[in-house]
Scaffold this motif. Structure first.
Motif, PDB file in Angstrom:
ATOM      1  N   MET A 189     -12.372  -0.721 -30.161  1.00  0.00           N
ATOM      2  CA  MET A 189     -12.259  -0.296 -31.553  1.00  0.00           C
ATOM      3  C   MET A 189     -11.418  -1.307 -32.313  1.00  0.00           C
ATOM      4  O   MET A 189     -10.477  -1.868 -31.786  1.00  0.00           O
ATOM      5  N   ARG A 190     -11.746  -1.461 -33.564  1.00  0.00           N
ATOM      6  CA  ARG A 190     -11.002  -2.365 -34.438  1.00  0.00           C
ATOM      7  C   ARG A 190      -9.929  -1.592 -35.196  1.00  0.00           C
ATOM      8  O   ARG A 190     -10.017  -0.387 -35.387  1.00  0.00           O
ATOM      9  N   CYS A 191      -8.936  -2.340 -35.656  1.00  0.00           N
ATOM     10  CA  CYS A 191      -7.787  -1.728 -36.335  1.00  0.00           C
ATOM     11  C   CYS A 191      -8.203  -0.914 -37.558  1.00  0.00           C
ATOM     12  O   CYS A 191      -7.654   0.171 -37.779  1.00  0.00           O
ATOM     13  N   ASN A 192      -9.155  -1.401 -38.337  1.00  0.00           N
ATOM     14  CA  ASN A 192      -9.547  -0.658 -39.547  1.00  0.00           C
ATOM     15  C   ASN A 192     -10.158   0.694 -39.201  1.00  0.00           C
ATOM     16  O   ASN A 192      -9.969   1.673 -39.911  1.00  0.00           O
ATOM     17  N   LYS A 193     -10.869   0.787 -38.088  1.00  0.00           N
ATOM     18  CA  LYS A 193     -11.432   2.063 -37.648  1.00  0.00           C
ATOM     19  C   LYS A 193     -10.324   2.977 -37.121  1.00  0.00           C
ATOM     20  O   LYS A 193     -10.325   4.184 -37.373  1.00  0.00           O
ATOM     21  N   ILE A 194      -9.360   2.381 -36.422  1.00  0.00           N
ATOM     22  CA  ILE A 194      -8.240   3.161 -35.886  1.00  0.00           C
ATOM     23  C   ILE A 194      -7.453   3.800 -37.024  1.00  0.00           C
ATOM     24  O   ILE A 194      -7.103   4.985 -36.962  1.00  0.00           O
ATOM     25  N   THR A 195      -7.175   3.047 -38.073  1.00  0.00           N
ATOM     26  CA  THR A 195      -6.381   3.604 -39.182  1.00  0.00           C
ATOM     27  C   THR A 195      -7.089   4.780 -39.841  1.00  0.00           C
ATOM     28  O   THR A 195      -6.435   5.687 -40.338  1.00  0.00           O
ATOM     29  N   GLU A 196      -8.413   4.786 -39.823  1.00  0.00           N
ATOM     30  CA  GLU A 196      -9.160   5.924 -40.367  1.00  0.00           C
ATOM     31  C   GLU A 196      -8.992   7.170 -39.499  1.00  0.00           C
ATOM     32  O   GLU A 196      -9.120   8.289 -39.997  1.00  0.00           O
ATOM     33  N   ALA A 215      -9.583   8.710 -26.096  1.00  0.00           N
ATOM     34  CA  ALA A 215      -9.342   7.730 -25.034  1.00  0.00           C
ATOM     35  C   ALA A 215      -9.503   6.309 -25.566  1.00  0.00           C
ATOM     36  O   ALA A 215      -8.719   5.415 -25.217  1.00  0.00           O
ATOM     37  N   ARG A 216     -10.484   6.098 -26.423  1.00  0.00           N
ATOM     38  CA  ARG A 216     -10.685   4.769 -27.012  1.00  0.00           C
ATOM     39  C   ARG A 216      -9.506   4.382 -27.900  1.00  0.00           C
ATOM     40  O   ARG A 216      -9.057   3.242 -27.892  1.00  0.00           O
ATOM     41  N   VAL A 217      -9.007   5.346 -28.672  1.00  0.00           N
ATOM     42  CA  VAL A 217      -7.842   5.075 -29.518  1.00  0.00           C
ATOM     43  C   VAL A 217      -6.631   4.779 -28.632  1.00  0.00           C
ATOM     44  O   VAL A 217      -5.875   3.831 -28.901  1.00  0.00           O
ATOM     45  N   ASP A 218      -6.453   5.554 -27.576  1.00  0.00           N
ATOM     46  CA  ASP A 218      -5.343   5.315 -26.641  1.00  0.00           C
ATOM     47  C   ASP A 218      -5.387   3.888 -26.085  1.00  0.00           C
ATOM     48  O   ASP A 218      -4.361   3.204 -26.027  1.00  0.00           O
ATOM     49  N   ARG A 219      -6.572   3.469 -25.662  1.00  0.00           N
ATOM     50  CA  ARG A 219      -6.710   2.106 -25.116  1.00  0.00           C
ATOM     51  C   ARG A 219      -6.358   1.063 -26.167  1.00  0.00           C
ATOM     52  O   ARG A 219      -5.683   0.079 -25.879  1.00  0.00           O
ATOM     53  N   HIS A 220      -6.796   1.279 -27.401  1.00  0.00           N
ATOM     54  CA  HIS A 220      -6.489   0.334 -28.479  1.00  0.00           C
ATOM     55  C   HIS A 220      -4.980   0.274 -28.724  1.00  0.00           C
ATOM     56  O   HIS A 220      -4.415  -0.814 -28.891  1.00  0.00           O
ATOM     57  N   CYS A 238      -2.607  -2.964 -29.072  1.00  0.00           N
ATOM     58  CA  CYS A 238      -2.297  -3.367 -30.452  1.00  0.00           C
ATOM     59  C   CYS A 238      -0.946  -2.789 -30.875  1.00  0.00           C
ATOM     60  O   CYS A 238      -0.832  -1.600 -31.171  1.00  0.00           O
ATOM     61  N   SER A 239       0.048  -3.646 -30.959  1.00  0.00           N
ATOM     62  CA  SER A 239       1.391  -3.184 -31.317  1.00  0.00           C
ATOM     63  C   SER A 239       1.472  -2.735 -32.778  1.00  0.00           C
ATOM     64  O   SER A 239       2.244  -1.831 -33.099  1.00  0.00           O
ATOM     65  N   GLU A 240       0.673  -3.325 -33.651  1.00  0.00           N
ATOM     66  CA  GLU A 240       0.690  -2.926 -35.069  1.00  0.00           C
ATOM     67  C   GLU A 240       0.184  -1.497 -35.249  1.00  0.00           C
ATOM     68  O   GLU A 240       0.792  -0.700 -35.971  1.00  0.00           O
ATOM     69  N   CYS A 241      -0.915  -1.155 -34.605  1.00  0.00           N
ATOM     70  CA  CYS A 241      -1.452   0.203 -34.715  1.00  0.00           C
ATOM     71  C   CYS A 241      -0.535   1.204 -34.015  1.00  0.00           C
ATOM     72  O   CYS A 241      -0.345   2.317 -34.505  1.00  0.00           O
TER      73      CYS A 241
END
Length: 99
Positions: free
Chosen positions: A1-8, A24-29, A33-36
């Motif tokens: 997943m990309r950061c822009n999708k995560i922020t949504e 689970a996908r968000v957890d892996r991201h 990704c330290s920013e997210c």
């Protein structure tokens, strides 16, 4: 997943409202990704501060009754009608196509 999708998805993630696979996908991201991950921690801390700053208030029964009546009135055309009770027949609460 990309950061822009995560922020949504962060609000749903924090509220535990995501499907298991998406969570689970968000957890892996967030592990990569330290920013997210920082964004999630910031949102969680902000929510905790707001919860602590404002005491929870219980609405009165009269207020709840008035609001329930207003909501029923406002959304009556979108709610399913009460099923017709019949002694010998089952009634299924589905909307009719032509209703």
């Amino acid at each position: 997943m990309r950061c822009n999708k995560i922020t949504e998805l962060l609000d749903l993630y924090i509220d535990c409202e995501l499907a298991e696979e998406t969570r689970a996908r968000v957890d892996r991201h967030l592990l990569r990704c330290s920013e997210c991950a920082f964004e999630v921690r910031s949102l969680e801390q902000t929510r905790a501060l707001l919860r602590d700053a404002f005491p929870s208030a219980e609405s009165s029964p009269a207020f709840r009754e008035k609001m329930a009546a207003r909501l029923l009135e406002e959304f009556a055309d979108q709610l399913r009608p009460e099923p017709i009770r019949s002694e010998g027949q089952w009634s299924l609460p589905f909307l009719r196509e032509n209703a």
